[in-house]
Design a protein around this motif. Structure first.
Motif, mmCIF file in Angstrom:
data_model
loop_
_atom_site.group_PDB
_atom_site.id
_atom_site.type_symbol
_atom_site.label_atom_id
_atom_site.label_comp_id
_atom_site.label_asym_id
_atom_site.label_seq_id
_atom_site.Cartn_x
_atom_site.Cartn_y
_atom_site.Cartn_z
ATOM 1 N N PHE A 191 -31.636 -0.188 45.546
ATOM 2 C CA PHE A 191 -30.627 0.564 46.287
ATOM 3 C C PHE A 191 -31.235 1.734 47.051
ATOM 4 O O PHE A 191 -30.536 2.429 47.775
ATOM 5 C CB PHE A 191 -29.512 1.033 45.351
ATOM 6 N N ALA A 192 -32.545 1.956 46.923
ATOM 7 C CA ALA A 192 -33.189 2.989 47.733
ATOM 8 C C ALA A 192 -33.038 2.699 49.221
ATOM 9 O O ALA A 192 -32.994 3.612 50.043
ATOM 10 C CB ALA A 192 -34.664 3.112 47.368
ATOM 11 N N PHE A 193 -32.946 1.407 49.581
ATOM 12 C CA PHE A 193 -32.816 1.018 50.982
ATOM 13 C C PHE A 193 -31.396 0.611 51.349
ATOM 14 O O PHE A 193 -31.147 0.206 52.482
ATOM 15 C CB PHE A 193 -33.767 -0.147 51.295
ATOM 16 N N LEU B 239 -24.730 4.530 37.980
ATOM 17 C CA LEU B 239 -25.334 3.880 36.821
ATOM 18 C C LEU B 239 -26.733 4.441 36.552
ATOM 19 O O LEU B 239 -27.118 4.646 35.394
ATOM 20 C CB LEU B 239 -25.409 2.370 37.061
ATOM 21 N N PHE B 240 -27.485 4.679 37.604
ATOM 22 C CA PHE B 240 -28.828 5.237 37.482
ATOM 23 C C PHE B 240 -28.777 6.621 36.844
ATOM 24 O O PHE B 240 -29.533 6.941 35.917
ATOM 25 C CB PHE B 240 -29.456 5.315 38.870
ATOM 26 N N ALA C 94 -29.926 -0.841 40.486
ATOM 27 C CA ALA C 94 -30.312 0.409 39.814
ATOM 28 C C ALA C 94 -31.514 0.187 38.912
ATOM 29 O O ALA C 94 -32.435 1.013 38.843
ATOM 30 C CB ALA C 94 -29.130 0.950 39.007
ATOM 31 N N VAL C 95 -31.538 -0.946 38.215
ATOM 32 C CA VAL C 95 -32.653 -1.255 37.315
ATOM 33 C C VAL C 95 -33.956 -1.381 38.087
ATOM 34 O O VAL C 95 -34.982 -0.782 37.727
ATOM 35 C CB VAL C 95 -32.357 -2.558 36.539
ATOM 36 N N VAL C 96 -33.946 -2.157 39.163
ATOM 37 C CA VAL C 96 -35.171 -2.368 39.936
ATOM 38 C C VAL C 96 -35.643 -1.068 40.573
ATOM 39 O O VAL C 96 -36.838 -0.785 40.620
ATOM 40 C CB VAL C 96 -34.957 -3.451 41.001
ATOM 41 N N ALA C 97 -34.703 -0.261 41.074
ATOM 42 C CA ALA C 97 -35.080 1.018 41.673
ATOM 43 C C ALA C 97 -35.791 1.901 40.662
ATOM 44 O O ALA C 97 -36.785 2.564 40.978
ATOM 45 C CB ALA C 97 -33.843 1.725 42.225
#
Length: 515
Positions: free
Chosen positions: A121-123, A136-137, A300-303
Motif C-alpha cells: 500500500f506504499a504505492f 491495520l498497520f 499491510a503485511v507486505v508493506a
C-alpha cells in the motif's frame, strides 16, 4: 421579471446559472494570469525534460536545478508534470500542512508491471482501501505498540553480532536477517533462521529487481517504450520483460505466503501475529466487506515486511561504510559506550538517553547517505497555489531528501560523516533530527518509522560495543581502496564493499558472558 427578445416575460433565474459560470471562469482566468510560473529548466517539445535527467541518480539532477531555480523545481517528463521540493520548510508546508491535497500517489507504469502496485500500500492511491491498510498497520506499529518488540529486537541484534564475528564476509545477509525479523515476527509470527533463511533470500531478490524500476524517470521510459514488455525472449532488450515477470511472481509469493501457511496450520491462528488477528477479524466482516479487508490486510503485511527489510538493512550498510571510512568516529562511539555502559554487558534501549554520541551517529547515518533520496512520489489530488505558484491536479511531487541533506548552510561539509554536527557545545543533542524528513512527511510518512528507528539504533549501538570495522587488506597487508557503489532506483542501497569486521578484544575473550 424581464422581457425576452420575443416580448414574452422571463426570469433572471433562467440566465443566472450562465452568468455564474462566466464569472467563475473569468475569476479563474484572472487568478491564473496572476500566478507565477513554476521555476524549472527549459523543456523540449513533447519530451519535456526526459533527456536532461540522470535516470540512474535523478536526485542529482534535481539538486543541481535546486541551485539554479530554488526550493520548488518544475520539470515535465513527457506529458507528466513533476515538482521537486528541495527544502524541508516547503515540504512541511505542502506535505504536512496540506496533506489533504498531497497524499495521493502518481501512476507509475513500472510499479504496476513489476507487481508492486497491488501488493504494497506504499504505492496505493489515496482512498478507502489505503486507509484500511494503514489502520491495520498502525495497530501493530504505533509508538506504544512497538515496545513489545524490544525483547525480540535485542535477541536478533545479538544473533547478528555472533554471525558477524563468525561469518563477517556475508555481513549484508546478517543485516538483512536482523532488519526483516521485526516485520516477519510482528506480521505473521515467522522467525527467520539466523542464516540463509529462504524468505529473507526471497526478499533480497525481489527488492533487487523491483526497486531499480520504481522511479518516475524509469516509469516514464517504460511509458515511452511500452513494447519492451512484449518483446520475445530471444530478442535483445527483452530482459526488462523477464525482470518484470520475475518480480511479479516473487511479490505474489511473499504476499500469499502467510495466508497459505495459516490455512495449512490451524495452530497458526492461536499465535500472536497481525495475520492471525486479521484473519479472525476477516471472519467477522460481512460478505461485501471481506474482499477489501483481505486485500488491505495483505497489503499491510507486505508493506511491513518489505519496509523493515529494505530500509533498516540499507541504513546499517551505510553505518558500516561510515565506520570504515571514518575510524575516529568509531573510536569515539566505542569510548562513549565503554564509559557509560562498561564492557561487561551490551547496550539496551534503556541506555539510549545516556548515549548522545550514538544518537548523533544514527542521525548522521540517516543524513549522510539517505536511502530514499527522493522519497516515495506523491501526487496532488486537486489544484493548489503555493506562494503564488499554481500547482495543477495530478502533478507528481517529490521530496528531495538528497538536496535537504546536502544543504551546506545547514550541514557544512555535507559530504563528510560528522555526528558532532548534531551536538551542541556541551555535548547535548540539538533539535535537528533528520528522521523528521528521511521517513517522509504528511499522511504518507512511513508508518513503521518508530520500529525502524529503534532497530537501527539498537544495531548501531550493539555493533559499536562489540566489533571493529576497518579497511580490508590485500595479501601484502595493504588497505584495499574502493569507491562505494550503490544500486540505482527508488531506494539507494549500498552494494557490498570490501571491509574487515573483527570482535573487539574484550568481546573475543568474554563472548559467552556478554551473550
Amino acid at each position: 421579471m424581464y422581457f425576452s427578445a420575443d416580448g414574452r416575460p422571463g426570469h433572471l433565474l433562467a440566465v443566472l446559472p450562465l452568468s455564474v459560470v462566466v464569472i467563475i471562469a473569468l475569476k479563474r482566468f484572472i487568478k491564473n494570469r496572476q500566478n507565477k510560473p513554476l521555476p524549472g529548466p527549459a523543456q523540449l517539445p513533447l519530451l519535456g525534460n526526459v533527456l536532461s535527467i540522470d535516470t540512474k541518480e535523478p536526485w542529482l539532477s534535481y539538486t543541481d536545478w535546486h541551485a539554479a531555480y530554488g526550493h520548488l523545481v518544475f520539470v515535465r517528463l513527457l506529458g507528466q508534470g513533476v515538482i521537486s521540493i528541495n527544502s524541508q520548510r516547503v515540504a512541511e508546508a505542502l506535505l504536512d500542512k496540506r496533506s489533504d491535497i498531497y497524499s495521493d500517489r502518481p501512476y507509475l507504469a513500472t510499479v504496476q508491471q513489476f507487481g508492486w502496485s497491488a501488493i504494497t500500500f506504499a504505492f496505493a492511491g489515496y482512498g478507502d482501501e489505503w486507509r484500511l491498510s494503514r489502520r491495520l498497520f498502525h495497530q501493530d506499529f504505533r509508538p506504544n505498540s512497538i515496545l513489545k518488540l524490544r525483547p525480540m529486537q535485542m535477541r536478533r541484534a545479538r544473533e547478528m553480532i555472533i554471525n558477524l564475528i563468525d561469518d563477517p564476509q556475508h555481513y549484508h545477509h546478517h543485516f538483512a536477517t536482523f532488519a526483516s525479523s521485526v516485520g516477519m515476527s510482528t506480521m505473521y509470527d515467522y522467525h527467520p533462521s539466523a542464516r540463509d533463511d529462504p524468505l529473507v533470500r526471497m526478499l533480497e531478490d525481489t527488492v533487487t529487481v523491483g526497486i531499480e524500476m520504481t522511479t518516475p524517470e524509469n516509469a516514464t521510459l517504460l511509458q515511452l517504450f511500452p513494447f519492451l514488455l512484449k518483446l520475445p525472449d530471444w530478442c535483445w532488450g527483452s530482459s526488462i520483460k523477464r525482470a518484470a515477470q520475475t518480480s511479479t511472481d516473487t511479490m505474489n509469493q511473499i504476499r500469499n505466503l502467510p495466508f497459505q501457511s495459516s490455512q495449512q496450520h490451524t495452530s497458526f491462528l492461536g499465535q500472536s501475529s497481525m495475520v492471525a488477528d486479521g484473519l479472525q477479524k476477516l471472519e467477522m466482516q460481512n460478505e461485501a466487506s471481506k474482499p477489501m479487508f483481505e486485500i488491505a490486510l495483505k497489503n499491510a503485511v507486505v508493506a511491513a515486511v518489505m519496509g523493515s527489510y529494505e530500509t533498516s538493512s540499507s541504513t546499517l550498510m551505510v553505518f558500516a561504510l561510515a565506520m570504515v571510512l571514518f575510524p575516529d568516529v568509531q573510536k569515539r562511539a566505542q569510548a562513549e559506550i565503554d564509559s557509560v555502559i562498561g564492557r561487561d554487558r551490551l547496550p539496551t534501549f534503556e541506555d539510549r538517553a545516556s548515549l548522545p554520541y550514538i544518537e548523533a551517529i544514527l542521525r548522521e547515518t540517516f543524513r549522510w547517505q539517505p536511502i530514499l533520496p527522493l522519497g516515495v512520489p506523491h501526487a496532488t489530488s486537486s489544484n493548489d497555489t503555493y506562494e503564488g505558484h499554481f500547482i495543477p491536479k495530478g502533478t507528481t511531487v517529490l521530496c528531495n531528501t538528497w538536496a535537504i541533506s546536502r544543504d551546506e548552510n545547514r550541514y557544512p561539509d555535507a559530504s563528510c560523516f560528522m555526528p558532532e554536527r548534531f551536538l551542541d557545545a556541551n555535548g547535548a543533542l540539538t533539535n535537528d533530527d533528520p528522521a523528521g524528513y528521511v521517513f517522509g512527511l504528511g499522511r504518507r510518512a512511513c508508518p513503521g518509522r518508530h520500529a525502524g528507528d529503534a532497530s537501527v539504533w539498537l544495531g548501531i549501538a550493539t555493533m559499536s560495543a562489540t566489533v571493529d570495522f576497518s579497511h580490508a587488506k590485500d595479501d601484502q597487508g595493504k588497505a584495499i581502496d574502493f569507491t562505494p557503489q550503490f544500486n540505482p532506483g527508488l531506494v539507494r542501497s549500498l552494494i557490498n564493499f570490501p571491509c574487515s569486521i573483527s570482535p573487539r578484544s574484550h568481546v573475543h575473550s568474554g563472548l559467552a558472558d556478554l551473550f
